[in-house]
Design an enzyme around this catalytic site. Structure first.
Site, PDB file in Angstrom:
ATOM      1  N   HIS A 102      -0.477  -6.894  -1.282  1.00  0.00           N
ATOM      2  CA  HIS A 102       0.157  -7.380  -0.051  1.00  0.00           C
ATOM      3  C   HIS A 102      -0.858  -8.139   0.787  1.00  0.00           C
ATOM      4  O   HIS A 102      -2.068  -7.987   0.623  1.00  0.00           O
ATOM      5  CB  HIS A 102       0.690  -6.202   0.768  1.00  0.00           C
ATOM      6  CG  HIS A 102      -0.411  -5.259   1.186  1.00  0.00           C
ATOM      7  ND1 HIS A 102      -0.970  -4.336   0.328  1.00  0.00           N
ATOM      8  CD2 HIS A 102      -1.077  -5.142   2.356  1.00  0.00           C
ATOM      9  CE1 HIS A 102      -1.928  -3.691   0.950  1.00  0.00           C
ATOM     10  NE2 HIS A 102      -2.029  -4.159   2.190  1.00  0.00           N
ATOM     11  N   ASP A 104      -1.750  -8.125   4.787  1.00  0.00           N
ATOM     12  CA  ASP A 104      -1.485  -7.144   5.837  1.00  0.00           C
ATOM     13  C   ASP A 104      -0.493  -7.664   6.874  1.00  0.00           C
ATOM     14  O   ASP A 104      -0.591  -8.825   7.310  1.00  0.00           O
ATOM     15  CB  ASP A 104      -2.791  -6.769   6.564  1.00  0.00           C
ATOM     16  CG  ASP A 104      -3.733  -5.987   5.662  1.00  0.00           C
ATOM     17  OD1 ASP A 104      -3.255  -5.176   4.851  1.00  0.00           O
ATOM     18  OD2 ASP A 104      -4.959  -6.214   5.765  1.00  0.00           O
ATOM     19  N   HIS A 253      -4.022  -8.060  -1.405  1.00  0.00           N
ATOM     20  CA  HIS A 253      -4.910  -7.006  -1.883  1.00  0.00           C
ATOM     21  C   HIS A 253      -4.121  -5.730  -2.129  1.00  0.00           C
ATOM     22  O   HIS A 253      -2.986  -5.575  -1.665  1.00  0.00           O
ATOM     23  CB  HIS A 253      -6.053  -6.753  -0.897  1.00  0.00           C
ATOM     24  CG  HIS A 253      -5.578  -6.307   0.456  1.00  0.00           C
ATOM     25  ND1 HIS A 253      -5.146  -7.192   1.418  1.00  0.00           N
ATOM     26  CD2 HIS A 253      -5.459  -5.074   1.005  1.00  0.00           C
ATOM     27  CE1 HIS A 253      -4.797  -6.535   2.505  1.00  0.00           C
ATOM     28  NE2 HIS A 253      -4.957  -5.234   2.281  1.00  0.00           N
ATOM     29  N   ARG A 272     -10.588   0.220   9.029  1.00  0.00           N
ATOM     30  CA  ARG A 272     -10.190  -1.200   9.077  1.00  0.00           C
ATOM     31  C   ARG A 272     -10.110  -1.745  10.494  1.00  0.00           C
ATOM     32  O   ARG A 272      -9.553  -1.104  11.379  1.00  0.00           O
ATOM     33  CB  ARG A 272      -8.834  -1.386   8.388  1.00  0.00           C
ATOM     34  CG  ARG A 272      -8.551  -2.868   8.109  1.00  0.00           C
ATOM     35  CD  ARG A 272      -7.304  -3.057   7.292  1.00  0.00           C
ATOM     36  NE  ARG A 272      -6.163  -3.291   8.158  1.00  0.00           N
ATOM     37  CZ  ARG A 272      -4.906  -3.293   7.755  1.00  0.00           C
ATOM     38  NH1 ARG A 272      -4.621  -3.045   6.476  1.00  0.00           N
ATOM     39  NH2 ARG A 272      -3.926  -3.527   8.594  1.00  0.00           N
TER      40      ARG A 272
END
Ligand code: SIN
Length: 291
Positions: A102, A104, A253, A272
């Protein structure tokens, strides 16, 4: 092969990705080093900086050089820096945080420019993150398919917000934010490089605008299978204190869930910081523009 003076760059595959050495991201970067990092970022799309001993604030500060840092809409952040959040898989948990490759937060009107992911705790091997290059996914299609896709927008949906945390012992929901959706062009133009990239993933892209789910599914599935072919991507093998930086506009990713044997026994904690992006720029074909 381009050489850099302020960083050492070791490409990972022919398609994308590079390991970066000999730079300390906890320090102020001089403009020449910064411009080499930017150059490598646009060239390789995903960089993994090895051996970075960073505080939460230092990860934030480095990430914020690319743009404002935005919180995850559904996952609780750090107490002191709520925009940064952790993706935690406890030993024995076998879920991956993502079931599909995907980009993000594709369901935001302004999906992220990119993100940094910092390895706080990782198994001794395995639990890699796989990436794929969506410029190459677009460029390796036939001209007829490119023309068809450039005329299309697609609807991207978050799905149930609870799924981002409720299967994981150590992840908490941010708040009762509603599900979200956004319509984006299927082929977008990168604002810096000017190159075209596919922008579609089965994780969030549910249908083409104006079509039913059933009408859309075969082409969405083809595009997904096409995009994630091994020769278009790379895998990041994590070490504690590696920091990855990726361009979320032009790659997908996926956290590889090889949670078997020794890998399953270890906690994995990734942190993240998500960098705000812009509304994707559509790449309409010249024929369609003229019509
Ligand atoms: C993510 O999707 O941002 C996390 C990837 C990972 O945990 O490897």
């Amino acid at each position: 092969m381009k050489t850099y003076k302020h960083i050492t760059v070791k490409p990972i595959t022919g398609a994308m990705g590079a390991e970066v050495f000999d730079i300390d991201l906890s320090r102020d970067l001089d403009p020449a080093a910064w411009s080499e990092i930017e150059d490598a970022f646009h060239r390789f799309l995903v960089l993994i900086f090895r051996d970075q001993d960073l505080t939460d604030q230092q990860q934030y500060d480095f990430s914020a050089r690319f743009g404002p840092i935005i919180p995850h809409p559904y996952v609780k952040g750090l107490p002191d820096i709520p925009e940064i959040f952790q993706i935690i898989r406890e030993p024995g948990e076998s879920y991956s945080w993502d079931s599909y490759y995907h980009s993000d937060l594709m369901f935001l009107e302004r999906p992220p420019l990119g993100a940094t992911l910092y390895a706080k705790e990782v198994p001794p091997y395995g639990a890699d993150t796989a990436f794929t290059n969506m410029y190459l996914a677009y460029e390796t299609l036939s001209d007829a398919m490119k023309d068809l896709l450039e005329g299309l927008d697609a609807e991207n949906e978050s799905g149930d917000p609870r799924k981002y945390s409720n299967r994981f012992q150590s992840m908490e929901e941010l708040a009762k934010n509603d599900a979200m959706s956004a319509t984006h062009p299927v082929v977008r133009v990168h604002p810096v490089t000017g190159r075209k990239a596919l922008f579609s993933s089965l994780a969030f892209t549910k249908r083409f605008k104006g079509m039913t789910d059933k009408e859309s599914a075969p082409l969405l599935e083809f595009l997904y299978d096409h995009s994630i072919q091994a020769h278009l991507g790379c895998r990041l093998a994590w070490q504690k204190h590696s920091l990855a930086l990726w361009d979320n506009r032009v790659c997908l990713h996926h956290a590889v869930s090889d949670y078997f044997g020794e890998v399953a026994k270890h906690r994995r904690v990734m942190q993240r910081a998500t960098i705000e992006g812009e509304a994707p720029l559509a790449a309409r074909s010249s024929a369609q523009k003229a019509a």
